[in-house]
Design a protein around this motif. Structure first.
Motif, PDB file in Angstrom:
ATOM      1  N   GLY A 118       0.843  -1.183   0.000  1.00  0.00           N
ATOM      2  CA  GLY A 118       0.000   0.000   0.000  1.00  0.00           C
ATOM      3  C   GLY A 118       0.883   1.238   0.000  1.00  0.00           C
ATOM      4  N   GLU A 196      -4.325  -2.005   7.545  1.00  0.00           N
ATOM      5  CA  GLU A 196      -4.065  -1.075   8.642  1.00  0.00           C
ATOM      6  C   GLU A 196      -5.253  -0.124   8.834  1.00  0.00           C
ATOM      7  N   ASN A 238      -2.300  -0.109  -4.156  1.00  0.00           N
ATOM      8  CA  ASN A 238      -3.414   0.713  -3.636  1.00  0.00           C
ATOM      9  C   ASN A 238      -2.806   1.790  -2.753  1.00  0.00           C
TER      10      ASN A 238
HETATM   11  N1  HPA Z   1      -1.432  -2.750   3.513  1.00  0.00           N
HETATM   12  C1  HPA Z   1      -0.768  -3.881   3.805  1.00  0.00           C
HETATM   13  N2  HPA Z   1      -0.427  -4.765   2.888  1.00  0.00           N
HETATM   14  C2  HPA Z   1      -0.728  -4.506   1.615  1.00  0.00           C
HETATM   15  C3  HPA Z   1      -1.423  -3.346   1.241  1.00  0.00           C
HETATM   16  C4  HPA Z   1      -1.792  -2.416   2.239  1.00  0.00           C
HETATM   17  O1  HPA Z   1      -2.393  -1.363   1.991  1.00  0.00           O
HETATM   18  N3  HPA Z   1      -1.582  -3.396  -0.118  1.00  0.00           N
HETATM   19  C5  HPA Z   1      -0.993  -4.546  -0.524  1.00  0.00           C
HETATM   20  N4  HPA Z   1      -0.497  -5.233   0.508  1.00  0.00           N
END
Ligand code: HPA
Length: 275
Positions: A118, A196, A238
């Motif tokens: 992320g 998170e 993302n």
């Molecule tokens: N957070 C934690 N792990 C992840 C995320 C995230 O936003 N996106 C892809 N792996």
């Protein structure tokens, strides 16, 4: 007991693999969710399913296959992990790093690790690739805890140069030649499996993180302990929680990763060529 089992297991796993190949891989590659495309470019591939290796555990996450692919790639012998073991799946850290130690026993000197992450740095966008400059271990545990494996490395390994500067520069040179943009930053590992909270992301940002994920750190610690050079690349799938006013979904992560897979594959092929 897992403890003693894993202690000797990396030698056994390496022997099991060695018996099935007629080459010596010098590069190891761990692929994150949806980033498995490079395996298709391997010449004369030998596939070894994790479930067929005594002592290995199959992966459970959607988008993760569970096998090694071994063969020639950009004229180098490599061993690829298609699917990795995650701490959030319930494995002990020692289990998570078992494949890295087995790779070391096979003769692997350079480890390339990819993951989905992320974006914590607000200047990042989904689809960006980030070279990992350093990491922050937010799990509270370490794969080297317990009796040191003196046959692999020292009790207190130095982590100052965990992510090899020469390899990072090579990645940037290749990206420039290819005309693709590359970010660089700090990867924070959270234990997961929940994503998170916005407050946790705000905390990570203050701590200096640029990206957040649930993998990579244990493998890198084990690789550095064993004297391997490491290159880490995150695919920003993302924006992390609270950076945008929308919820996160695993589907979005897998979809963005698969869109970026071709780009990351071409970059890795070019990097491997010059190793
Ligand atoms: N957070 C934690 N792990 C992840 C995320 C995230 O936003 N996106 C892809 N792996």
């Amino acid at each position: 007991m897992i403890w003693n089992g894993v202690l000797i297991m990396y030698n056994k796993v390496a022997e099991f693999i060695k018996d099935r190949i007629d080459m010596q891989p010098v590069i190891g590659l761990i692929l994150g969710s949806g980033l498995g495309e490079i395996s298709r470019t391997i010449e004369n591939p030998v596939y070894i399913n994790y479930k067929d290796i005594p002592g290995f555990i199959d992966t459970t996450v959607e988008g993760h296959l569970g096998r090694f692919v071994i063969g020639k790639c950009s004229s180098k012998y490599i061993i690829v992990m298609q699917g990795r073991f995650h701490f959030y799946e319930g494995y002990e850290m020692e289990q998570v790093v078992l494949p890295v130690r087995a790779m070391k026993r096979l003769g692997v000197e350079t480890l390339i690790v990819t993951n989905s992450a992320g974006g914590v740095n607000p200047s990042f966008s989904p689809g960006d690739l980030m070279v990992i400059q350093d990491h922050i271990n937010m799990t509270g545990v370490n794969p080297l805890r317990g009796r040191n494996k003196d046959d692999l490395g020292p009790r207190f390994p130095d982590m100052t140069y965990a992510y090899d500067q020469g390899l990072r520069e090579l990645a940037f040179d290749k990206a420039e030649e290819m005309g693709i943009g590359l970010q660089q930053g700090i990867y924070a590992m959270m234990p997961g499996p929940s994503y998170e909270t916005p407050a946790e992301i705000a905390m990570l940002r203050r701590l200096g993180a640029d990206a957040v994920g649930m993998s990579t750190v244990p493998e890198v610690i084990a690789a550095v302990h064993a004297g391997m050079k490491v290159l880490g690349i995150s695919c920003i799938t993302n924006m992390a929680a609270g950076i945008l006013d929308k919820p996160l979904s695993h589907e979005e992560v897998v979809e963005t990763a698969s869109k970026a897979a071709e780009c990351i594959t071409r970059l890795l092929l070019n990097v491997i060529q010059d190793l």
